[in-house]
Structure formats: C-alpha cells, structure tokens
Design a protein around this motif. Structure first.
Motif, short mmCIF file in Angstrom:
data_model
loop_
_atom_site.label_atom_id
_atom_site.label_comp_id
_atom_site.label_asym_id
_atom_site.label_seq_id
_atom_site.Cartn_x
_atom_site.Cartn_y
_atom_site.Cartn_z
N ARG A 102 0.84 -1.20 0.00
CA ARG A 102 0.00 0.00 0.00
C ARG A 102 0.88 1.25 0.00
NH1 ARG A 102 -2.39 -4.22 -0.11
NH2 ARG A 102 -4.60 -4.55 0.37
N ASP A 103 0.28 2.38 -0.36
CA ASP A 103 0.99 3.66 -0.34
C ASP A 103 0.87 4.37 1.00
OD1 ASP A 103 2.03 3.85 -3.05
OD2 ASP A 103 -0.07 3.99 -3.68
N PHE A 104 -0.04 3.91 1.86
CA PHE A 104 -0.33 4.57 3.12
C PHE A 104 0.20 3.76 4.31
CE2 PHE A 104 -3.52 5.94 0.13
CZ PHE A 104 -3.69 7.30 0.37
N ALA A 105 0.96 4.42 5.17
CA ALA A 105 1.28 3.88 6.49
C ALA A 105 0.42 4.63 7.50
CB ALA A 105 2.76 4.05 6.80
N GLY A 106 0.06 3.96 8.59
CA GLY A 106 -0.89 4.56 9.53
C GLY A 106 -0.27 4.86 10.88
N LEU A 107 -0.59 6.05 11.41
CA LEU A 107 -0.20 6.42 12.77
C LEU A 107 -1.34 6.07 13.72
CD1 LEU A 107 1.30 10.00 12.20
CD2 LEU A 107 2.49 7.81 12.17
N TRP A 108 -1.01 5.32 14.77
CA TRP A 108 -2.04 4.86 15.70
C TRP A 108 -1.53 4.95 17.14
CZ3 TRP A 108 -6.76 3.92 13.78
CH2 TRP A 108 -6.87 3.66 12.41
N GLY A 109 -2.47 5.12 18.05
CA GLY A 109 -2.21 4.92 19.46
C GLY A 109 -1.29 5.90 20.14
N GLY A 110 -1.07 7.08 19.56
CA GLY A 110 -0.18 8.04 20.20
C GLY A 110 -0.75 8.55 21.51
N GLY A 111 -0.09 8.24 22.61
CA GLY A 111 -0.57 8.68 23.92
C GLY A 111 0.60 9.00 24.83
N THR A 112 0.42 10.04 25.65
CA THR A 112 1.44 10.47 26.60
C THR A 112 0.82 10.58 27.97
OG1 THR A 112 2.57 11.73 24.85
CG2 THR A 112 3.12 12.30 27.12
N VAL A 113 1.55 10.14 28.99
CA VAL A 113 1.02 10.23 30.35
C VAL A 113 0.82 11.70 30.71
CG1 VAL A 113 2.12 8.06 31.00
CG2 VAL A 113 3.31 10.21 31.43
N PRO A 114 -0.20 12.01 31.53
CA PRO A 114 -0.61 13.41 31.73
C PRO A 114 0.52 14.37 32.10
CG PRO A 114 -2.23 11.94 32.68
CD PRO A 114 -1.09 11.07 32.24
N GLU A 115 1.42 13.97 32.98
CA GLU A 115 2.43 14.93 33.45
C GLU A 115 3.51 15.25 32.42
OE1 GLU A 115 3.34 10.87 35.46
OE2 GLU A 115 1.61 12.01 34.71
N TRP A 116 3.52 14.52 31.30
CA TRP A 116 4.51 14.78 30.26
C TRP A 116 3.90 15.38 28.99
CZ3 TRP A 116 9.81 14.44 30.45
CH2 TRP A 116 10.34 13.88 31.61
N ARG A 117 2.64 15.71 29.02
CA ARG A 117 1.99 16.26 27.82
C ARG A 117 2.42 17.71 27.57
NH1 ARG A 117 -3.90 13.67 29.39
NH2 ARG A 117 -3.35 11.53 28.83
N GLY A 118 2.31 18.12 26.30
CA GLY A 118 2.62 19.49 25.94
C GLY A 118 4.09 19.81 25.91
N ARG A 119 4.95 18.79 25.81
CA ARG A 119 6.39 19.01 25.85
C ARG A 119 7.10 18.51 24.59
NH1 ARG A 119 8.16 17.19 31.89
NH2 ARG A 119 10.13 18.11 31.18
N GLY A 120 6.33 18.23 23.54
CA GLY A 120 6.91 17.91 22.24
C GLY A 120 7.14 16.45 21.95
N ILE A 121 6.77 15.56 22.88
CA ILE A 121 7.06 14.14 22.66
C ILE A 121 6.22 13.58 21.51
CG2 ILE A 121 7.06 11.84 23.69
CD1 ILE A 121 7.49 13.16 26.41
N TYR A 122 4.95 13.97 21.45
CA TYR A 122 4.10 13.45 20.37
C TYR A 122 4.62 13.91 19.01
CZ TYR A 122 0.01 12.60 17.47
OH TYR A 122 -0.83 12.18 16.47
N ARG A 123 5.03 15.17 18.89
CA ARG A 123 5.58 15.65 17.61
C ARG A 123 6.83 14.86 17.23
NH1 ARG A 123 4.34 20.46 20.22
NH2 ARG A 123 6.52 20.87 20.74
N ALA A 124 7.68 14.58 18.22
CA ALA A 124 8.88 13.81 17.93
C ALA A 124 8.54 12.40 17.47
CB ALA A 124 9.77 13.76 19.16
N SER A 125 7.51 11.79 18.06
CA SER A 125 7.14 10.44 17.67
C SER A 125 6.58 10.41 16.25
CB SER A 125 6.12 9.85 18.66
OG SER A 125 4.82 10.33 18.42
N VAL A 126 5.88 11.47 15.84
CA VAL A 126 5.39 11.54 14.46
C VAL A 126 6.57 11.61 13.50
CG1 VAL A 126 4.12 12.96 12.80
CG2 VAL A 126 3.19 12.59 15.09
N ALA A 127 7.56 12.46 13.79
CA ALA A 127 8.73 12.57 12.93
C ALA A 127 9.51 11.25 12.87
CB ALA A 127 9.63 13.70 13.44
N PHE A 128 9.65 10.59 14.02
CA PHE A 128 10.34 9.30 14.09
C PHE A 128 9.66 8.28 13.19
CE2 PHE A 128 11.14 5.14 15.91
CZ PHE A 128 12.46 5.17 16.32
N ARG A 129 8.35 8.18 13.30
CA ARG A 129 7.61 7.20 12.51
C ARG A 129 7.58 7.57 11.03
NH1 ARG A 129 2.16 6.89 15.79
NH2 ARG A 129 2.81 8.99 16.43
N ALA A 130 7.57 8.88 10.73
CA ALA A 130 7.60 9.31 9.33
C ALA A 130 8.89 8.87 8.65
CB ALA A 130 7.45 10.83 9.24
#
Length: 261
Positions: free
Chosen positions: A192-220
């Motif tokens: 397929r031409d599409f890869a899927g991003l799933w299940g991105g979650g961060t524990v509450p005390e670590w949210r808003g610190r850029g981890i999710y954005r980094a995980s998107v770049a890593f998976r890309a």
C-alpha cells in the motif's frame, strides 16, 4: 496535494482492497460491503460500503446478523463522503451507537521525514523501537495511563503481530530514564501507499512538551525509508492541531458506529 485523487486512492487501497490488520484477521467483500472479522484480539467491522437508499437497510441488517452469530461487537466505520447521505441515521435506527468523530488526516512522508526528532524531545527523554515482550509491556502501560483504559488487548495484539509479521508494525516508546512516558504505533500494510499512525498517547504529566511531535517525525522517517508515500491518521480534536501544524491535511471525517457493546 490533489485532495480528490488522494482520497480516491485511500478509499481504494485502505477500504475497498483493505489488508487484514493483524494475525488471524480476515477481510472479505460481500456484495457492496468490505468487512473484517478479527482474530482473537483483533478489530471487527465494516471498512467500506457502496450502498444506496434502496439497499442500505437490508445490508446493515445482514452485517448485524453476521457479527451477532459470531458473538462479536463490531464497528461500522462511516466516512463523511459515504452514501447514502443518511447512512448514519440508518445505523442509529439499527441500534448502533456513535463514538466521537475523528478527522482523516494525510501528509506526504517525504516532507515529514525531514522533521527533527531529538529537537522536539525534552531533556533526558529518548525514543526506542519496541521489539520484545518487555517493550510491549511498556507500551501497554503507557496506554493505560494515557487513556485510562485496559491495555491487555493492545498487549496481546502487539505481541502476536511482532511474532507473526514484524514488518507490518513499528511500536515506539518514549523513556524518561527507566520510566515510560509516551507510546505510539506505525502500521505498515504491505503493498500500500499509506502507512498509519495509531495509538499516540502520553502520560498526563509529560503532555505538551513535544514528545508526540517527535514520535510523528520518528515514525515518518521509518515509513519513508520503507517506501510509503503517505502517512494517515484518524485524529481526535486533541491531536489534530498538532498534526496540521506539521503539514497534515484533512481528507474527510470518520465516525465509528458500534453495535453489540
């Protein structure tokens, strides 16, 4: 991006010709419906339908009978561009319960692969690919803390997928020292031409610190290295603004309608 062309490609590859999404799952086309019957820990539901006002109610009833006979809860994954226009109302009348609407977002892997990974991470946090049961336990632990739901089904599914077909999934965990603080998955359906991003979650005390954005770049980067043209994600309102700032564009919306819960 040619919106209509990419949406048509997505509908064809990921819905009409959908691959099974894990060990033991079976995808079949029955008339004007494409449905998946999951394995022991898999997803059950309708991926695509080509219905009209004259056929919709009978086809909906047939899917209810099919999954009821298996004793399975199932989901009808309804997209905003599906027909007939009142399909959602017909599903409600048949006893389905809608869950929150999500936005189908897509971005080219080429552009995303160049995004920085380390530059988005807080000091002391590192991303690791998961390859063994110990790592899977960390992913499930984060899932439970981030979403407040039982992670046992995710744990069993990931273990089965990594054992049976490891090329189809990359699981990622963010570690602050020896503490898991975020996790996510990249699904890599063959051919397929599409890869899927799933299940991105961060524990509450670590949210808003850029981890999710980094995980998107890593998976890309992983998706681009393996030849996938597009990344897609069914985004909740919490993640949609972050993803759109990274360059994702909305193709449609999708609402899960659940029956048998």
């Amino acid at each position: 991006m040619d919106h209509d062309a990419v949406l048509a490609l997505y509908d064809r590859q990921m819905r009409q010709d959908a691959p099974a999404d894990g060990p033991g799952a079976r995808v079949e086309r029955v008339g004007e419906v494409v449905r998946q019957t999951g394995g022991e820990h898999g997803w059950n539901g309708v991926l695509w339908s080509g219905l009209d006002a004259a056929t919709a109610d009978a086809v909906i009833a047939e899917q209810v009978r099919h999954f009821a006979a298996l004793g399975r809860e199932f989901e009808w994954k309804l997209y905003a561009h599906d027909r007939p226009a009142d399909l959602g109302e017909r599903l409600l009348a048949a006893g389905f319960v809608p869950e929150p609407e999500e936005t189908l977002l897509v971005a080219g892997t080429g552009a995303l692969a160049g995004l920085p990974v380390d530059g988005h991470l807080p000091e002391g946090v590192e991303l690791h690919s998961v390859t063994d049961p110990v790592g899977v336990d960390l992913v499930a632990r984060v899932h439970e803390q981030a979403f407040g739901t039982d992670g046992s089904q995710l744990r069993e599914r990931l273990l089965a997928q990594l054992s049976a077909d490891p090329a189809t999934v990359v699981a990622v965990v963010a570690m602050a020292g020896d503490v898991p603080v975020s996790s996510s998955r990249l699904e890599l359906p063959p051919g397929r031409d599409f890869a899927g991003l799933w299940g991105g979650g961060t524990v509450p005390e670590w949210r808003g610190r850029g981890i999710y954005r980094a995980s998107v770049a890593f998976r890309a980067r992983v998706a681009a290295d393996r030849g996938y043209r597009w990344l897609q994600v069914d985004a909740m309102p919490t993640s949609r603004p972050v993803l759109q700032r990274l360059g994702f564009a909305a193709l449609s919306t999708t609402t899960p309608y659940v029956h048998g819960r």
